[in-house]
Design a protein around this motif. Structure first.
Motif, PDB file in Angstrom:
ATOM      1  N   VAL A 146      -4.989  -2.436  -6.710  1.00 48.27           N
ATOM      2  CA  VAL A 146      -6.367  -2.198  -6.570  1.00 48.27           C
ATOM      3  C   VAL A 146      -6.612  -1.352  -5.604  1.00 48.27           C
ATOM      4  O   VAL A 146      -6.008  -1.407  -4.528  1.00 48.27           O
ATOM      5  CB  VAL A 146      -7.413  -3.551  -6.635  1.00 48.27           C
ATOM      6  N   THR A 147      -7.642  -0.477  -5.634  1.00 51.56           N
ATOM      7  CA  THR A 147      -7.931   0.720  -4.741  1.00 51.56           C
ATOM      8  C   THR A 147      -9.268   0.675  -4.092  1.00 51.56           C
ATOM      9  O   THR A 147      -9.778   1.584  -3.337  1.00 51.56           O
ATOM     10  CB  THR A 147      -7.494   2.041  -5.163  1.00 51.56           C
ATOM     11  N   GLY A 152      -7.890   1.564  -9.469  1.00 50.30           N
ATOM     12  CA  GLY A 152      -6.519   0.507  -9.670  1.00 50.30           C
ATOM     13  C   GLY A 152      -5.526   1.347  -9.985  1.00 50.30           C
ATOM     14  O   GLY A 152      -5.354   2.595 -10.514  1.00 50.30           O
ATOM     15  N   SER A 180      -6.878  -3.737  -0.878  1.00 51.57           N
ATOM     16  CA  SER A 180      -7.002  -2.768  -1.288  1.00 51.57           C
ATOM     17  C   SER A 180      -6.099  -1.373  -0.887  1.00 51.57           C
ATOM     18  O   SER A 180      -5.611  -1.421   0.383  1.00 51.57           O
ATOM     19  CB  SER A 180      -8.491  -2.109  -1.479  1.00 51.57           C
ATOM     20  N   SER A 224       0.892  -1.224  -0.087  1.00 49.42           N
ATOM     21  CA  SER A 224      -0.185   0.073   0.073  1.00 49.42           C
ATOM     22  C   SER A 224       0.820   1.303  -0.050  1.00 49.42           C
ATOM     23  O   SER A 224       0.461   2.087  -0.646  1.00 49.42           O
ATOM     24  CB  SER A 224      -0.997  -0.013   1.315  1.00 49.42           C
ATOM     25  N   VAL A 248     -13.010  -8.300  -6.922  1.00 46.12           N
ATOM     26  CA  VAL A 248     -11.819  -8.078  -7.027  1.00 46.12           C
ATOM     27  C   VAL A 248     -10.810  -9.211  -7.027  1.00 46.12           C
ATOM     28  O   VAL A 248     -11.081 -10.194  -5.841  1.00 46.12           O
ATOM     29  CB  VAL A 248     -11.427  -7.021  -5.955  1.00 46.12           C
ATOM     30  N   ASP A 281     -12.518  -2.181  -2.906  1.00 41.35           N
ATOM     31  CA  ASP A 281     -13.152  -3.449  -2.413  1.00 41.35           C
ATOM     32  C   ASP A 281     -14.144  -4.139  -2.952  1.00 41.35           C
ATOM     33  O   ASP A 281     -15.210  -3.205  -3.409  1.00 41.35           O
ATOM     34  CB  ASP A 281     -13.044  -3.660  -0.859  1.00 41.35           C
TER      35      ASP A 281
END
Length: 349
Positions: A294-295, A309, A204, A37, A266, A297
């Motif tokens: 990915v950003t 993402g 995420s 992250s 996802v 959920d």
């Protein structure tokens, strides 16, 4: 054009800010080496830093070109002004030579004694004096104009040279930021490939969204891109035909939801690598595949232009790109050509 007094200050402030960014080591953003992250957020920040540096460099380059053009224009005007002064001098020389040949070189008292009409001599002298005054006035005016043009040319040339120096510094900072971005991209790609190979999707990454969100209902999935493989194309990488539209973009490029919807999938692994699927109104689904991060959920609501993402090259991919599909079901096998579908929603690729 912006005030020339404010420009150096703005550029100096920018240079200082970018110098801080360029000097900041990658480790300062990494924290734990295993933190995907943090690395994803770092890539996003570096993208923004590189974009700002590029924009300011281009603005400075255009401003330098304006100042360079000014200097060249003043130089041409100076040449013409000098030619005009030389022409006036030449005319004055011809007048003087003509006066000398016509007796203009004799003292006024002698001319009056020898003349048949002394009044005519006086009138001729007054005319000559007036001509001399007029010529002197023209020469003085030309000299003053020449001095003003020379001063303007010097200012424009100095501004141009100053901007060139600042642009060279800014170009060096821009290059350093881009180098850091390339290094961070490579690390993000390696981390994503390791996660997909292990079959464990990382969580995420909640990236800071851009301040200016779009007011449009539909957008392209990436902001800057080159179109590569198109829908329906053949190739050894696909079992039958290509089922989407590919966008060639570097690793870490922010990927956007094309419209409002809800995230239904996802996942990572398989041919598509890391991917996100979004359901939109009307029963259509969009897929964003080969991601590096990915950003969002599953279950999240997303809006048009929202980052969901970051592009990558995971799964069955020969290089960094975004594979984008439009489907009528969330699974493969129901894909539509995404280019005309986006065009119907006002998005031209």
């Amino acid at each position: 054009m912006p005030s020339p007094r404010r420009r150096p200050l703005l550029v100096s402030v920018l240079l200082c800010a970018l110098a801080v960014l360029a000097a900041r080591p990658i480790g300062a953003w990494d924290g734990d080496e295993g933190s995907g992250s943090v690395l994803s957020a770092q890539v996003a920040r570096l993208y923004e830093d590189a974009a700002r540096a590029t924009q300011q460099y281009e603005e400075g380059r255009r401003e330098a070109e304006v100042q360079r053009s000014k200097a060249r224009r003043y130089e041409r005007l100076l040449d013409r002004q000098r030619q005009a002064v030389a022409a006036v001098h030449e005319d004055l020389g011809r007048i003087a030579r003509a006066q000398y040949r016509g007796g203009g070189g004799l003292p006024l008292s002698v001319q009056m004694i020898l003349a048949e009409d002394p009044d005519e001599v006086m009138r001729g002298q007054r005319t000559g004096w007036q001509a001399d005054l007029a010529v002197d006035h023209i020469i003085g005016k030309s000299r003053r104009a020449e001095a003003r043009l020379a001063a303007d040319e010097a200012k424009a040339r100095a501004a141009w040279q100053s901007l060139e120096r600042r642009n060279a510094e800014l170009a060096e900072l821009k290059k350093e930021i881009e180098g850091k971005l390339q290094e961070a991209r490579s690390r993000l790609e390696r981390r994503a490939e390791a996660s997909v190979a292990a079959g464990s999707c990382p969580g995420s990454v909640r990236l800071d969204q851009p301040e200016e969100r779009t007011t449009r209902s539909w957008v392209a999935p990436v902001e800057t891109y080159e179109l590569s493989a198109s829908f329906g194309g053949g190739g050894p990488r696909w079992a039958h035909r290509h089922t989407g539209q590919d966008f060639a973009v570097p690793v870490g490029t922010p990927v956007r939801a094309v419209g409002e919807g809800r995230v239904v999938t996802v996942s990572c692994g398989g041919a598509f690598g890391m991917q996100v699927v979004v359901r939109h109104e009307g029963g259509y689904y969009t897929q964003y595949a080969h991601l590096a991060a990915v950003t969002v959920d599953e279950g999240d609501r997303v809006g048009p232009g929202q980052w969901i993402g970051q592009s990558g090259s995971t799964g069955n991919s020969t290089g960094p790109h975004l594979h984008f599909e439009v489907r009528v079901t969330p699974e493969t096998g129901s894909a539509l050509d995404p280019v005309p579908w986006l065009a119907r929603h006002g998005v031209s690729l």
